[in-house]
Design a protein around this motif. Structure first.
Motif, PDB file in Angstrom:
ATOM      1  N   TYR A   1     112.077  54.223  -9.127  1.00 17.82           N
ATOM      2  CA  TYR A   1     111.875  55.671  -9.137  1.00 17.82           C
ATOM      3  C   TYR A   1     110.514  56.019  -9.754  1.00 17.82           C
ATOM      4  O   TYR A   1     109.750  56.820  -9.203  1.00 17.82           O
ATOM      5  CB  TYR A   1     112.999  56.334  -9.924  1.00 17.82           C
ATOM      6  CG  TYR A   1     112.846  57.824 -10.136  1.00 17.82           C
ATOM      7  CD1 TYR A   1     113.297  58.729  -9.181  1.00 17.82           C
ATOM      8  CD2 TYR A   1     112.248  58.328 -11.294  1.00 17.82           C
ATOM      9  CE1 TYR A   1     113.156  60.092  -9.371  1.00 17.82           C
ATOM     10  CE2 TYR A   1     112.103  59.682 -11.494  1.00 17.82           C
ATOM     11  CZ  TYR A   1     112.564  60.566 -10.541  1.00 17.82           C
ATOM     12  OH  TYR A   1     112.414  61.915 -10.744  1.00 17.82           O
TER      13      TYR A   1
ATOM     14  N   THR B   1     107.448  57.854  -7.903  1.00 15.54           N
ATOM     15  CA  THR B   1     107.040  59.132  -8.486  1.00 15.54           C
ATOM     16  C   THR B   1     105.556  59.119  -8.831  1.00 15.54           C
ATOM     17  O   THR B   1     104.848  60.121  -8.659  1.00 15.54           O
ATOM     18  CB  THR B   1     107.874  59.433  -9.742  1.00 15.54           C
ATOM     19  OG1 THR B   1     109.260  59.525  -9.377  1.00 15.54           O
ATOM     20  CG2 THR B   1     107.448  60.735 -10.390  1.00 15.54           C
TER      21      THR B   1
ATOM     22  N   LYS C   1     115.561  57.906  -4.285  1.00 11.01           N
ATOM     23  CA  LYS C   1     115.747  59.128  -5.071  1.00 11.01           C
ATOM     24  C   LYS C   1     114.420  59.872  -5.232  1.00 11.01           C
ATOM     25  O   LYS C   1     114.353  61.099  -5.068  1.00 11.01           O
ATOM     26  CB  LYS C   1     116.324  58.789  -6.445  1.00 11.01           C
ATOM     27  CG  LYS C   1     116.546  60.007  -7.330  1.00 11.01           C
ATOM     28  CD  LYS C   1     117.078  59.616  -8.708  1.00 11.01           C
ATOM     29  CE  LYS C   1     117.242  60.849  -9.595  1.00 11.01           C
ATOM     30  NZ  LYS C   1     117.687  60.480 -10.971  1.00 11.01           N
ATOM     31  N   ALA C   2     113.357  59.127  -5.532  1.00 13.13           N
ATOM     32  CA  ALA C   2     112.046  59.756  -5.688  1.00 13.13           C
ATOM     33  C   ALA C   2     111.545  60.335  -4.368  1.00 13.13           C
ATOM     34  O   ALA C   2     110.934  61.411  -4.342  1.00 13.13           O
ATOM     35  CB  ALA C   2     111.045  58.742  -6.237  1.00 13.13           C
TER      36      ALA C   2
ATOM     37  N   GLU D   1     112.982  63.623  -3.813  1.00  9.49           N
ATOM     38  CA  GLU D   1     112.412  64.675  -4.671  1.00  9.49           C
ATOM     39  C   GLU D   1     110.972  65.010  -4.302  1.00  9.49           C
ATOM     40  O   GLU D   1     110.467  66.073  -4.671  1.00  9.49           O
ATOM     41  CB  GLU D   1     112.478  64.230  -6.129  1.00  9.49           C
ATOM     42  CG  GLU D   1     113.901  64.079  -6.661  1.00  9.49           C
ATOM     43  CD  GLU D   1     113.950  63.526  -8.061  1.00  9.49           C
ATOM     44  OE1 GLU D   1     115.061  63.356  -8.593  1.00  9.49           O
ATOM     45  OE2 GLU D   1     112.881  63.265  -8.648  1.00  9.49           O
ATOM     46  N   ASN D   2     110.294  64.081  -3.634  1.00 10.25           N
ATOM     47  CA  ASN D   2     108.896  64.279  -3.239  1.00 10.25           C
ATOM     48  C   ASN D   2     108.836  64.335  -1.714  1.00 10.25           C
ATOM     49  O   ASN D   2     108.510  63.347  -1.040  1.00 10.25           O
ATOM     50  CB  ASN D   2     108.033  63.127  -3.768  1.00 10.25           C
ATOM     51  CG  ASN D   2     107.940  63.086  -5.274  1.00 10.25           C
ATOM     52  OD1 ASN D   2     107.006  63.604  -5.875  1.00 10.25           O
ATOM     53  ND2 ASN D   2     108.921  62.445  -5.917  1.00 10.25           N
ATOM     54  N   LYS D   3     109.158  65.493  -1.169  1.00  5.07           N
ATOM     55  CA  LYS D   3     109.320  65.637   0.279  1.00  5.07           C
ATOM     56  C   LYS D   3     108.034  65.387   1.056  1.00  5.07           C
ATOM     57  O   LYS D   3     108.072  65.097   2.258  1.00  5.07           O
ATOM     58  CB  LYS D   3     109.841  67.043   0.599  1.00  5.07           C
ATOM     59  CG  LYS D   3     111.200  67.375  -0.027  1.00  5.07           C
ATOM     60  CD  LYS D   3     112.295  66.472   0.493  1.00  5.07           C
ATOM     61  CE  LYS D   3     113.653  66.897  -0.029  1.00  5.07           C
ATOM     62  NZ  LYS D   3     114.737  65.999   0.450  1.00  5.07           N
TER      63      LYS D   3
END
Length: 394
Positions: free
Chosen positions: A175, A179, A211-212, A215-217
């Protein structure tokens, strides 16, 4: 649940414990840990249980130390075994341990199971291991526990409640790496290079990366390949991915120690240097020193040295009669930032130094921190971080 109960009942080393109490017991232990350790359990994918070894009575000395490897095909894994042997040899020298034996299953779980059962038949005092599967070894580990032999893993947890897993939160690492790419370039096109398909760590790292990505489309995966944590394989699949993806690739999310060959592949293909994540190595630092404009890195130090050292220290403490509180002991992974590469670099590190791995300036797991994982802690016999060989030592 039924198989878990069977595993617990099968091991003579286990204290009977109501399952309803497990969650509360584990939470109580984790809440009592130092903050640096408590943070490792946030989002950890491993199944965390109370230790199954509360009533373990160590065998008489000298101990027979056996190590079950699943793969020795890259310098990282060879270095783990080398450092573990160095530490155990110290106990052999003082008469605490009689012998050190290693097996290698070459990524064949069935072969590793057979080798573990052979260790049981040889009456090993302890079996340490880098497992090739999260689940396939469970019955063999349960058999070891029934024989009173602790089975301690590193670099990948297994699901048997009878194992003690000395691990890290690789989902968190995956992650953090993805990120970091998102922070550097929110709309980056990312080449994903995974390790050995099916390995427990690979699965965990991918969970964190996914998961990252959620969150980071803006991040887009250009392609996913397996480098098998092996330099020549990684370079081949990266070159193939570059050749079939003419569009820009801004970053490479890797899960191993092959960042140097990734950078070389992009340079050889005449492509701009991507931001590369992963674990820092001596050859990568050597490549960075020689080609500062061709190597961009943001990652951590998932190093063979401290992996072997924490495995040894937990094993020695258990043989010394110390009682781990949990079945999964998570070790913090030291971060390595681009601006700090000069602090990790040594003169012996060249682009060809594939067997040279950096040594953290300070112990990633100080003894007083490791103490928190044991109900009756005491200093690890045969352990002194100041005596760990320098990265350039022959």
């Amino acid at each position: 649940m039924t198989s878990l109960i069977r595993g617990l009942l099968a091991a003579t080393a286990i204290v009977s414990m109501p399952f309803a109490a497990h969650a509360a017991d584990v939470k109580s232990v984790i809440d009592g840990l130092p903050d640096v350790l408590k943070a490792q359990y946030d989002g950890a994918p491993q199944k965390v249980l109370p230790s199954a070894w509360d009533n373990f009575t160590p065998p008489a000395k000298p101990w027979k130390w056996c190590h079950s490897e699943s793969y020795q095909g890259n310098p990282w894994r060879v270095s783990v075994t080398k450092e573990l042997k160095r530490l155990v040899d110290g106990l052999i020298a003082d008469g605490t341990v009689s012998s050190f034996e290693v097996s290698d299953s070459n990524n064949d779980p069935s072969q590793q199971i057979n080798q573990i059962r052979a260790f049981i038949d040889k009456k090993c005092s302890i079996i340490t291991s880098i497992p090739g599967s999260a689940t396939a070894l469970d019955d063999a580990v349960d058999a070891a526990a029934k024989a009173g032999i602790p089975f301690i893993t590193a670099a990948g947890s297994i699901t048997s409640p009878n194992a003690i897993n000395v691990d890290s939160n690789y989902a968190r690492w995956g992650y953090d790496m993805m990120t970091a790419i998102g922070k550097a370039k929110p709309d980056a096109s990312v080449l994903v290079v995974e390790g050995i398909a099916g390995h427990p760590i690979v699965v965990q790292e991918k969970q964190g990366a996914d998961k990252a990505l959620g969150e980071n489309k803006g991040l887009k995966v250009a392609r996913t390949v397996n480098g098998n944590w092996t330099a020549n394989v990684t370079k081949t699949v990266v070159l193939q991915a570059i050749a079939t993806n003419p569009a820009p690739i801004d970053a490479v999310w890797t899960t191993g120690s092959e960042s140097r060959v990734v950078a070389e592949a992009f340079a050889e293909a005449g492509r701009p240097a991507p931001l590369i994540t992963g674990s820092i190595t001596g050859d990568a630092l050597g490549y960075w020193k020689a080609n500062p404009d061709k190597y961009r890195f943001e990652g951590h130090a998932v190093l063979p040295g401290w992996t072997a050292q924490t495995l040894f220290r937990v094993g020695e403490r258990m043989l010394d009669g110390q009682k781990p509180k949990l079945n999964t002991l998570l070790i913090p992974i030291p971060p390595v930032h681009a601006a700090e590469l000069d602090k990790w670099y040594k003169d012996c590190m060249t682009p060809d130094a594939v067997s040279v791995f950096p040594v953290p300036p300070t112990d990633p797991m100080p003894e007083d921190v490791l103490d928190a994982y044991f109900a009756n802690p005491a200093p690890t016999k045969g352990w002194d971080y100041s005596k760990v060989p320098d990265a350039c030592a022959k």
